[in-house]
Design an enzyme around this catalytic site. Structure first.
Site, PDB file in Angstrom:
ATOM      1  N   ASP A   1      -2.969 -10.618  -2.579  1.00  0.00           N
ATOM      2  CA  ASP A   1      -3.560 -10.105  -1.349  1.00  0.00           C
ATOM      3  C   ASP A   1      -4.998  -9.671  -1.624  1.00  0.00           C
ATOM      4  OD1 ASP A   1      -2.340  -8.765   1.474  1.00  0.00           O
ATOM      5  OD2 ASP A   1      -4.116  -7.747   0.680  1.00  0.00           O
TER       6      ASP A   1
ATOM      7  N   HIS B   1      -6.521  -7.123  -0.654  1.00  0.00           N
ATOM      8  CA  HIS B   1      -6.590  -5.684  -0.887  1.00  0.00           C
ATOM      9  C   HIS B   1      -5.784  -5.320  -2.135  1.00  0.00           C
ATOM     10  CE1 HIS B   1      -7.048  -6.259   3.518  1.00  0.00           C
ATOM     11  NE2 HIS B   1      -8.027  -5.377   3.352  1.00  0.00           N
TER      12      HIS B   1
ATOM     13  N   ASP C   1      -4.972 -12.802   3.250  1.00  0.00           N
ATOM     14  CA  ASP C   1      -6.191 -12.293   3.856  1.00  0.00           C
ATOM     15  C   ASP C   1      -7.425 -12.463   2.978  1.00  0.00           C
ATOM     16  OD1 ASP C   1      -4.993 -10.502   2.148  1.00  0.00           O
ATOM     17  OD2 ASP C   1      -4.951  -8.840   3.566  1.00  0.00           O
TER      18      ASP C   1
ATOM     19  N   HIS D   1       0.815  -1.218   0.000  1.00  0.00           N
ATOM     20  CA  HIS D   1       0.000   0.000   0.000  1.00  0.00           C
ATOM     21  C   HIS D   1       0.849   1.268   0.000  1.00  0.00           C
ATOM     22  CE1 HIS D   1      -3.674  -2.176   0.337  1.00  0.00           C
ATOM     23  NE2 HIS D   1      -3.429  -2.637   1.555  1.00  0.00           N
TER      24      HIS D   1
END
Length: 339
Positions: free
Chosen positions: A159, A161, A246, A122
């Site tokens: 991931d 996200h 995740d 991120h």
């Protein structure tokens, strides 16, 4: 597998209630004690002169000073303590080690997997966000391009996200192909199909935003379909996996429904792409916040390289996935054989 690891990464402690906790690495290490063929390597930390290949130097200096002053809340999600800067340097260094080891020929049972923290995908060019201060996989990609005989790097981010930071850093470049498979609409809200790169990088960003509730079959088909087709056309010298765990059905902060077995299947398919393109292959840890799930999933990635055959999923591809893959293929001028 070889796992890049440093005790220094445990010293980054964002607080007792924070999901990105040092216990993530402790859980992985404890689970891997039960497996044979596990090796640990402590890579060298990197400094600002390496990380500024993908980050603004003034930003990195600000993070260093922030930590030296005792840290605190950089933003509501991203927290530092005094020791965080050293953890950032080691985490980025471990990712560089993984890229180097892969390029030096480490494969099969020696395939490298960097398990540093804090995670990185991120972190954008000039800011921290989403638990991330330095974009580890981006640092490793740039390091390989600058120091090795490498012309093209591909990064696949599984991931849950969207890897907005990695996309941000390489969005206008043709020497890095970035593909992200993630939950649609989840933090940070980026990663739409239409985001494909700009300028010299037009077409070198691929986003596959999966709807909440997606299971193993559709997630795997995203890799087998548009992602693999694009990677094989791009023909990278190095393939880096931003490996977050995740998207698991038991992770507390997502709504994708992957099983633990899905990570063995994803690993197997990306290993196949690396073999077909003759690309070096390395893994870099991102998210995953259920400790048992994280540890079991990393262990299953290891077992896949240790000779375990993944168990294929049941069920058919959903019509919703077919329509999504068609949109992705159209955005990238790919020809896919979809049911």
């Amino acid at each position: 597998m070889q796992f890049g690891y440093s005790e220094v990464c445990l010293a980054h402690d964002p607080g007792a209630r924070h999901p990105e906790a040092p216990d993530r690495l402790r859980a992985i290490r404890e689970r891997l004690k039960r497996k044979h063929g596990v090796e640990y390597v402590e890579g060298d930390p990197v400094g600002i002169d390496v990380m500024d290949g993908v980050h603004e130097r003034d930003y990195l200096e600000s993070v260093r000073e922030f930590c030296a002053d005792g840290g605190g809340n950089w933003d509501p999600d991203t927290t530092a303590v005094e020791e965080t800067w050293d953890a950032v340097r080691h985490s980025a260094g471990l990712a560089c080690w993984a890229a180097e080891a892969a390029l030096d020929g480490a494969d099969g049972r020696k395939t490298p997997f960097s398990i540093g923290r804090p995670p990185g995908h991120h972190a954008v060019y000039d800011d921290a966000m989403g638990f991330c201060f330095a974009n580890n996989v981006a640092v490793a990609a740039q390091y390989a391009l600058e120091t090795r005989d490498v012309d093209r790097v591909a990064i696949v981010d599984w991931d849950v996200h969207h890897g907005n930071g990695t996309q941000d850093i390489f969005y206008d470049r043709e020497d890095v192909f970035f593909a992200s498979i993630h939950e649609e609409g989840l933090y940070p809200g980026t990663g739409q199909v239409e985001e494909t790169g700009e300028g010299d990088g037009e077409g070198t960003t691929m986003n596959v935003p999966m709807p909440a509730g997606t299971d193993d079959r559709d997630y795997l088909d995203a890799v087998e379909g548009p992602v693999s087709s694009a990677l094989e056309a791009y023909d990278p010298d190095l393939l880096l996996v931003s490996a977050g765990f995740d998207a698991h059905r038991h992770d507390p902060i997502s709504r994708i429904r992957l099983s633990t077995e899905a990570y063995a299947l994803l690993t197997d398919r990306l290993r196949g792409v690396a073999d077909r393109t003759d690309a070096a292959l390395a893994f870099v840890l991102e998210g995953g916040y259920s400790l048992d799930v994280l540890a079991d999933s990393v262990a299953l990635v290891h077992e896949t390289f240790d000779g375990r055959e993944p168990i294929e999923p049941d069920g058919d591809r959903s019509q919703e996935a077919v329509e999504l893959f068609e949109r992705v293929a159209d955005a990238h001028d790919l020809e896919l054989e979809l049911d």
